[in-house]
Scaffold this motif. Structure first.
Motif, mmCIF file in Angstrom:
data_model
loop_
_atom_site.group_PDB
_atom_site.id
_atom_site.type_symbol
_atom_site.label_atom_id
_atom_site.label_comp_id
_atom_site.label_asym_id
_atom_site.label_seq_id
_atom_site.Cartn_x
_atom_site.Cartn_y
_atom_site.Cartn_z
ATOM 1 N N ARG A 1 47.155 48.443 37.688
ATOM 2 C CA ARG A 1 47.434 48.123 36.275
ATOM 3 C C ARG A 1 47.960 46.704 36.123
ATOM 4 N N ARG A 2 48.863 46.290 37.002
ATOM 5 C CA ARG A 2 49.401 44.925 36.920
ATOM 6 C C ARG A 2 48.317 43.889 37.154
ATOM 7 N N ALA A 3 47.449 44.138 38.127
ATOM 8 C CA ALA A 3 46.373 43.192 38.416
ATOM 9 C C ALA A 3 45.422 43.087 37.224
ATOM 10 N N ALA A 4 45.109 44.210 36.598
ATOM 11 C CA ALA A 4 44.219 44.189 35.439
ATOM 12 C C ALA A 4 44.870 43.462 34.273
ATOM 13 N N ARG A 5 46.168 43.672 34.094
ATOM 14 C CA ARG A 5 46.884 43.011 33.010
ATOM 15 C C ARG A 5 46.900 41.496 33.222
ATOM 16 N N GLN A 6 47.130 41.069 34.463
ATOM 17 C CA GLN A 6 47.132 39.632 34.762
ATOM 18 C C GLN A 6 45.742 39.039 34.557
ATOM 19 N N ARG B 1 43.441 40.082 32.455
ATOM 20 C CA ARG B 1 43.207 39.964 31.012
ATOM 21 C C ARG B 1 43.934 38.756 30.438
ATOM 22 N N ARG B 2 45.171 38.536 30.895
ATOM 23 C CA ARG B 2 45.931 37.389 30.394
ATOM 24 C C ARG B 2 45.281 36.070 30.776
ATOM 25 N N SER B 3 44.833 35.974 32.027
ATOM 26 C CA SER B 3 44.217 34.722 32.462
ATOM 27 C C SER B 3 42.875 34.506 31.761
ATOM 28 N N ALA B 4 42.122 35.571 31.512
ATOM 29 C CA ALA B 4 40.846 35.446 30.793
ATOM 30 C C ALA B 4 41.103 35.025 29.353
ATOM 31 N N LYS B 5 42.161 35.546 28.769
ATOM 32 C CA LYS B 5 42.502 35.178 27.393
ATOM 33 C C LYS B 5 42.890 33.705 27.319
ATOM 34 N N ARG B 6 43.652 33.234 28.313
ATOM 35 C CA ARG B 6 44.018 31.811 28.344
ATOM 36 C C ARG B 6 42.795 30.927 28.516
#
Length: 66
Positions: A46-51, A53-58
């Motif tokens: 879950r943490r890896a997926a969240r990170q 998503r954040r990097s893709a959003k940036r």
């Protein structure tokens, strides 16, 4: 070969989920240990997926601002 690896991962996942349910109902010590490992692995995923998503959003925000 890839199919065998995927089947192995599936078997481990299902086995971990069974141990989580069994541990909730008061299973033996080894089941609680497997359940803890399963919970920890799930949290790491879950943490890896969240990170990700954040990097893709940036990345998408940076490309739109140009």
């Amino acid at each position: 070969m890839t199919g065998l690896v995927l089947l192995g991962v599936l078997a481990l996942t299902v086995g971990g989920c069974v141990c989580v349910v069994w541990a909730e109902r008061g299973g033996p010590r080894w089941v609680r240990g497997v359940a803890n490992v399963t919970h920890t692995a799930g949290e790491l995923v879950r943490r890896a997926a969240r990170q990700e998503r954040r990097s893709a959003k940036r990345r998408s925000g940076e490309s739109q601002g140009d």
